[in-house]
Write an enzyme that holds these catalytic residues in place. Structure first.
Site, PDB file in Angstrom:
ATOM      1  N   ASP A   9       0.874  -1.171   0.000  1.00  0.00           N
ATOM      2  CA  ASP A   9       0.000   0.000   0.000  1.00  0.00           C
ATOM      3  C   ASP A   9       0.918   1.230   0.000  1.00  0.00           C
ATOM      4  OD1 ASP A   9      -2.356   1.641   0.496  1.00  0.00           O
ATOM      5  OD2 ASP A   9      -1.620   1.792   2.552  1.00  0.00           O
ATOM      6  N   ASP A  11      -0.087   5.120   1.032  1.00  0.00           N
ATOM      7  CA  ASP A  11      -0.295   6.058   2.141  1.00  0.00           C
ATOM      8  C   ASP A  11      -0.417   5.320   3.474  1.00  0.00           C
ATOM      9  OD1 ASP A  11      -0.878   8.704   0.587  1.00  0.00           O
ATOM     10  OD2 ASP A  11      -2.083   7.172  -0.401  1.00  0.00           O
ATOM     11  N   ASP A 168      -1.448  -0.778   5.965  1.00  0.00           N
ATOM     12  CA  ASP A 168      -1.647  -0.213   7.311  1.00  0.00           C
ATOM     13  C   ASP A 168      -3.108  -0.200   7.750  1.00  0.00           C
ATOM     14  OD1 ASP A 168      -2.253   1.953   5.389  1.00  0.00           O
ATOM     15  OD2 ASP A 168      -2.487   3.174   7.195  1.00  0.00           O
TER      16      ASP A 168
END
Length: 215
Positions: A9, A11, A168
């Site tokens: 991922d 961000d 995240d």
């Protein structure tokens, strides 16, 4: 398992972009005389694309389809010109990417950030590391739909079970599990460890270089 690739991922995983995202959306809200939000509040807004973020940031009584579209277009106009003002890779990310490349693993990015912005941030801050960089082009293909992750797997010529997926948020962990990839969460991002574990993370990293331990 002999892992051959890692999908990241963007961000909250590779880069800390929360301030640029929040600054852009708050500028949109200010221009419409709407209340703004703190950086901390934006942690819960991100993860499902900019249109979703706009919906969450708008006041409840103003969040209709028309206002969301207006807010989305305004957000895109501001953020596209200010997406790397404060955004930086997290400590240890560059060292991790260098180590993974040295081990000849194939690396890719899969984000729910709009595709042109994903590519812009990756090119500016993380050039030369990735086989592919994919952001959101079709709303129906947004993570946790595994379609894009599986497409990356096919293009790399690597089986899903030989790929580590690092993110995240709950969305990332769900995507990894939906694609039958090894789901790894990071503790430095925009969500709490407990959320990642609850959604099926096999491992939680507290520092990027810990990922090397499972290779």
């Amino acid at each position: 398992m002999n892992y051959k690739a890692v999908i990241f991922d963007l961000d909250g995983t590779l880069v800390n972009s929360i301030e640029d995202i929040a600054d852009a959306m708050n500028a949109v809200l200010k221009s419409a005389n709407y209340p703004t939000h703190s950086y901390q509040e934006y942690y819960s807004f991100v993860g499902s694309g900019i249109k979703s973020l706009v919906t969450k940031a708008l006041p409840n009584n103003s969040c209709n389809a028309q206002q969301t579209e207006i807010g989305f277009n305004a957000m895109m106009a501001i953020y596209s010109n200010n997406c790397i003002n404060k955004t930086k890779p997290y400590d240890g990310i560059i060292a991790l990417l260098e180590a993974l490349k040295a081990r000849q693993l194939k690396l890719s990015i899969l984000s729910n950030k709009e595709d042109t912005l994903t590519k812009k941030v990756a090119l500016a801050l993380l050039p030369s590391y990735f086989e592919s960089v994919d952001g959101l082009t079709t709303e129906a293909h947004k993570k946790p739909n595994p379609i894009k992750a599986l497409e990356i797997s096919k293009n790399l010529g690597i089986k899903p079970e030989e790929i580590i997926f690092v993110g995240d948020s709950d969305v990332d962990i769900q995507t990894a599990n939906n694609a039958n990839m090894y789901a790894v969460g990071v503790s430095w991002g925009f969500r709490k460890k407990e959320e990642l574990i609850a959604n099926g993370a096999k491992l939680i990293l507290n520092h990027p270089l810990e990922l090397l331990d499972i290779l």
